[in-house]
Design an enzyme around this catalytic site. Structure first.
Site, PDB file in Angstrom:
ATOM      1  N   GLU A  58      37.560 -19.957  40.335  1.00 11.62           N
ATOM      2  CA  GLU A  58      37.732 -21.680  39.273  1.00 11.62           C
ATOM      3  C   GLU A  58      38.262 -21.008  38.606  1.00 11.62           C
ATOM      4  O   GLU A  58      38.110 -20.235  37.408  1.00 11.62           O
ATOM      5  CB  GLU A  58      36.348 -22.222  39.522  1.00 11.62           C
ATOM      6  CG  GLU A  58      36.299 -23.836  39.357  1.00 11.62           C
ATOM      7  CD  GLU A  58      34.530 -23.736  38.978  1.00 11.62           C
ATOM      8  OE1 GLU A  58      34.436 -23.563  39.813  1.00 11.62           O
ATOM      9  OE2 GLU A  58      35.165 -25.447  38.040  1.00 11.62           O
ATOM     10  N   ARG A  83      26.752 -10.267  45.931  1.00 17.35           N
ATOM     11  CA  ARG A  83      27.757  -9.872  45.136  1.00 17.35           C
ATOM     12  C   ARG A  83      26.962  -8.605  44.382  1.00 17.35           C
ATOM     13  O   ARG A  83      26.620  -7.951  44.495  1.00 17.35           O
ATOM     14  CB  ARG A  83      27.628 -11.138  43.683  1.00 17.35           C
ATOM     15  CG  ARG A  83      25.794 -11.465  43.691  1.00 17.35           C
ATOM     16  CD  ARG A  83      25.985 -12.387  43.073  1.00 17.35           C
ATOM     17  NE  ARG A  83      26.800 -13.242  41.445  1.00 17.35           N
ATOM     18  CZ  ARG A  83      27.351 -14.066  41.909  1.00 17.35           C
ATOM     19  NH1 ARG A  83      28.256 -14.410  42.989  1.00 17.35           N
ATOM     20  NH2 ARG A  83      28.527 -13.822  41.184  1.00 17.35           N
ATOM     21  N   LYS A 134      30.202 -16.070  34.371  1.00 16.47           N
ATOM     22  CA  LYS A 134      31.006 -16.476  33.446  1.00 16.47           C
ATOM     23  C   LYS A 134      30.647 -17.435  31.753  1.00 16.47           C
ATOM     24  O   LYS A 134      31.305 -17.365  31.665  1.00 16.47           O
ATOM     25  CB  LYS A 134      32.428 -17.524  34.463  1.00 16.47           C
ATOM     26  CG  LYS A 134      33.548 -17.731  35.117  1.00 16.47           C
ATOM     27  CD  LYS A 134      34.540 -17.382  35.783  1.00 16.47           C
ATOM     28  CE  LYS A 134      34.178 -18.457  36.994  1.00 16.47           C
ATOM     29  NZ  LYS A 134      35.001 -18.544  38.000  1.00 16.47           N
TER      30      LYS A 134
HETATM   31  P1  ATP Z   1      30.241 -16.878  38.467  1.00 16.62           P
HETATM   32  O1  ATP Z   1      29.149 -16.321  39.151  1.00 16.62           O
HETATM   33  O2  ATP Z   1      30.960 -15.724  37.229  1.00 16.62           O
HETATM   34  O3  ATP Z   1      30.632 -17.978  37.581  1.00 16.62           O
HETATM   35  P2  ATP Z   1      31.797 -17.549  40.203  1.00 16.62           P
HETATM   36  O4  ATP Z   1      31.356 -16.803  41.376  1.00 16.62           O
HETATM   37  O5  ATP Z   1      31.386 -19.269  39.842  1.00 16.62           O
HETATM   38  O6  ATP Z   1      31.556 -16.671  38.787  1.00 16.62           O
HETATM   39  P3  ATP Z   1      34.345 -18.442  41.278  1.00 16.62           P
HETATM   40  O7  ATP Z   1      35.887 -18.339  40.611  1.00 16.62           O
HETATM   41  O8  ATP Z   1      33.569 -19.306  42.034  1.00 16.62           O
HETATM   42  O9  ATP Z   1      33.310 -17.894  40.328  1.00 16.62           O
HETATM   43  O10 ATP Z   1      34.754 -16.642  41.726  1.00 16.62           O
HETATM   44  C1  ATP Z   1      35.395 -16.699  43.082  1.00 16.62           C
HETATM   45  C2  ATP Z   1      34.945 -15.258  44.053  1.00 16.62           C
HETATM   46  O11 ATP Z   1      35.027 -14.762  43.631  1.00 16.62           O
HETATM   47  C3  ATP Z   1      34.221 -16.388  44.961  1.00 16.62           C
HETATM   48  O12 ATP Z   1      34.981 -16.208  46.363  1.00 16.62           O
HETATM   49  C4  ATP Z   1      32.736 -15.295  44.751  1.00 16.62           C
HETATM   50  O13 ATP Z   1      31.989 -15.188  45.540  1.00 16.62           O
HETATM   51  C5  ATP Z   1      33.766 -13.809  44.018  1.00 16.62           C
HETATM   52  N1  ATP Z   1      33.034 -13.393  43.230  1.00 16.62           N
HETATM   53  C6  ATP Z   1      32.636 -14.010  42.036  1.00 16.62           C
HETATM   54  N2  ATP Z   1      31.684 -12.614  41.464  1.00 16.62           N
HETATM   55  C7  ATP Z   1      31.233 -11.869  41.994  1.00 16.62           C
HETATM   56  C8  ATP Z   1      30.120 -10.576  42.072  1.00 16.62           C
HETATM   57  N3  ATP Z   1      29.108 -10.077  40.751  1.00 16.62           N
HETATM   58  N4  ATP Z   1      30.562  -9.701  42.788  1.00 16.62           N
HETATM   59  C9  ATP Z   1      31.595 -10.321  44.163  1.00 16.62           C
HETATM   60  N5  ATP Z   1      32.114 -11.277  44.435  1.00 16.62           N
HETATM   61  C10 ATP Z   1      31.436 -11.955  43.417  1.00 16.62           C
HETATM   62 MG    MG Z   2      31.875 -20.424  41.070  1.00 15.62          MG
END
Ligand code: ATP
Ligand code: MG
Length: 584
Positions: free
Chosen positions: A58, A293, A303
């Protein structure tokens, strides 16, 4: 080294993919070349890509180390199984998303070494380009009596959803006619209602043990401007509805996400199944697979929290070298291969764990040991005078750029009468097992001569300000007979006349405790001493280096030239020390 990085160990996702390929699940899979619903793909050619994966960020922040795990996994699978990995901006939420973030995300994926655009295909997509398809998908569900417009207030919806132990209650609008639903949904789209007045819900089962299947909302009203579509839409699909459709339009085969989406998988499958049954989506349908994760000690990977660190000025921006962002990593000198080696080491599983930051740093050291040429730097200088050395003589010493790779060449370092050596390489009264300089002892000046310490001078407070020695003329490294004299110590040095001063920024963990997320306010755990500056003496050749150049300062650690450097003042960031010093 490269072999270690490329040889990705197998994991449960690889096993699944190999089984799927063996079972010919994707044989004859069609692909129109661009994303679309079934009618676009059915008459298209067979997809040349054996599998399709995607990385769907995102664009509401900069990428962090956790995203690197997902990128390396998804692009790695596509590379290894003759597939393609799409970079898709999941920008269906009109708030908080912007182009600055999108641009930086593209740069970070490229920086890690992955391609999503080439002569064969351009796989950069924006979910917001699919708003029309998503709207059509919603219409398909309404027409099949699988979705309805609910006019209950958000509060009523929440209460009637039930709990883990009690089933939910049907909405009074649940049995509205298809025509009524079509009229209302169309009016929602035309901006006839306010935010929150009503939502479109999937009609599944209000008594399902999985709360996510109790008629989840799939479209909501938001009178907001979107960074790409502007004011074109005032209704937006919910993430859980949009995501499976995005995957299916792009003919993704393996939709890989983190474990928190496990409970959403039944809804993911429901959406796809119903839309395929009603001829809107093409088969084979994507399948969702979850992995755990990445969590690392002494940092935060969310984020929301990273935005807070930046906006409240706890760090100097997204690319502060202490930030666990990929732009921060680049400035810090954590090279892309360091991430790849680390991710291969920790593997992919379904078990949540908190990994020691030191484990990551070990991968960084291992990769940089290979990648970085050596340079000489003196961190805490004291002067060394070679009393029997001719006053203006310059002895040219050949120094290899990398001890294991002679092909990387050599450079000349000038040896003169007056040198800088490390303060800690001299002791007046040597402790046991101290083999470096002390009065009467002989050591080698690395790449130069053997010297014998003849004395020293101190200031009024007893600090050593000058060390004196004589050199042994026939002992120059690399000349015949140089090893006639055996020494136990080997110290580095720089000529006072042929060295330059640089600034070094030393970084430490950004948070004091292993898991700052356990604090009521994670900011209370910030390490206020996470950065310090020092002046360091470097060999002259350093002055030609530019931002991004990275070296091992022999015996010290890895350092990278920072973009803020100026011609008359080079600034280095310390990436990591040669040995782990944290908590020691
Ligand atoms: P955050 O939890 O930091 O806000 P998010 O998952 O909301 O991150 P996205 O932009 O939706 O952020 O993430 C894009 C991709 O990265 C998704 O497929 C998510 O599963 C993966 N991702 C995010 N954080 C991790 C992590 N700590 N380990 C592995 N994959 C991750
Ligand atoms: Mg997300």
């Amino acid at each position: 080294m490269n072999n270690k990085i490329i040889d990705t160990p197998t994991n449960f996702i690889r096993n699944i993919i190999e089984k799927n390929i063996e079972a010919k699940l994707y044989e004859n899979k069609k692909w129109a070349g661009t994303p679309g619903p079934k009618k676009n793909h059915t008459n298209a050619n067979e997809d040349f890509a054996k599998i399709r994966t995607r990385f769907p960020p995102e664009p509401n922040g900069y990428l962090h180390f956790g995203h690197a795990k997902s990128i390396i996994l998804n692009f790695g699978l596509a590379n290894d199984y003759e597939g393609r990995c799409h970079l898709r901006f999941d920008d269906t939420n009109p708030e908080k998303e912007n182009e600055e973030y999108a641009k930086s995300i593209i740069e970070s994926v490229l920086w890690l070494g992955y391609k999503f655009q080439d002569e064969v295909e351009d796989n950069l997509y924006y979910a917001s380009d699919y708003f029309d398809y998503m709207y059509q998908a919603a219409l398909v569900l309404i027409q099949a009596d699988l979705a309805y417009v609910d006019k209950q207030t958000p509060e009523e919806i929440r209460i009637n959803r039930g709990t883990l132990t009690e089933p939910g209650k049907d909405s009074p609008y649940r049995n509205q006619s298809v025509d009524e639903n079509l009229t209302l949904f169309s009016a929602m789209k035309d901006g006839k209602f306010k935010d929150g007045d009503m939502v479109l819900r999937a009609k599944i089962n209000m008594a399902s043990p999985n709360i996510n299947l109790r008629d989840p909302a799939i479209y909501r009203i938001r009178h907001a401007e979107h960074h790409k579509t502007g004011k074109q839409w005032c209704i937006y699909p919910m993430y859980t509805f949009a995501h499976p459709i995005e995957d299916a339009l792009e003919k993704i085969t393996h939709s890989i996400c983190t474990l928190e989406f496990e409970d959403q998988r039944p809804f993911y499958e429901w959406v796809l199944k119903k839309l395929a049954e009603n001829d809107f989506l093409d088969k084979p349908l994507p399948k969702q697979h979850e992995f755990s994760r990445l969590n690392l000690t002494n940092i935060v990977l969310s984020k929301r929290k990273l935005i807070q660190l930046v906006e409240e000025n706890h760090v100097d921006g997204w690319d502060d070298p202490r930030m666990p962002t990929l732009v921060g990593a680049k400035r810090r000198g954590y090279s892309p291969n360091s991430f790849k080696l680390f991710m291969n080491r920790i593997g992919v599983s379904k078990t949540d764990s908190l990994i020691d930051y030191g484990t990551f740093e070990d991968s960084v050291r291992e990769v940089l040991n290979d990648e970085c040429d050596r340079r000489i730097a003196v961190l805490n200088p004291v002067k060394l005078l070679i009393e029997n050395f001719p006053d203006d003589h310059i002895e040219l010493c050949e120094v290899p750029n990398h001890p294991q790779y002679p092909e990387r060449g050599k450079r000349i370092v000038n040896l003169t009468k007056e040198l800088w050596i490390e303060n800690e390489d001299f002791q007046i009264n040597p402790e046991p097992k101290f083999f470096r300089l002390f009065p009467g002892n002989t050591v080698r000046l690395r790449y130069g001569f053997a010297i014998e310490c003849t004395g020293y001078e101190t200031d009024d407070s007893g600090n050593v300000v000058l060390v004196k020695c004589n050199y042994l003329p026939d002992t120059k490294s690399g000349t015949p007979g140089s090893d006639a004299i055996k020494v136990k110590g080997n110290i580095h040095w720089l000529s006072t006349k042929h060295s330059i001063n640089v600034e070094v920024r030393n970084y430490d963990r950004l948070f004091n405790s292993e898991n700052p997320n356990l604090f009521d306010n994670f900011l209370d755990d910030i390490n206020v001493n996470s950065v310090s500056k020092s002046d360091v003496i470097c060999e002259e050749s350093i002055k030609n280096s530019s931002p991004g150049h990275q070296f091992q300062f022999e015996r010290h650690g890895y350092y990278i030239v920072d973009p803020i450097s100026k011609a008359n003042k080079i600034v280095f960031n310390r990436t990591v020390t040669l040995r782990d010093t944290w908590n020691k």
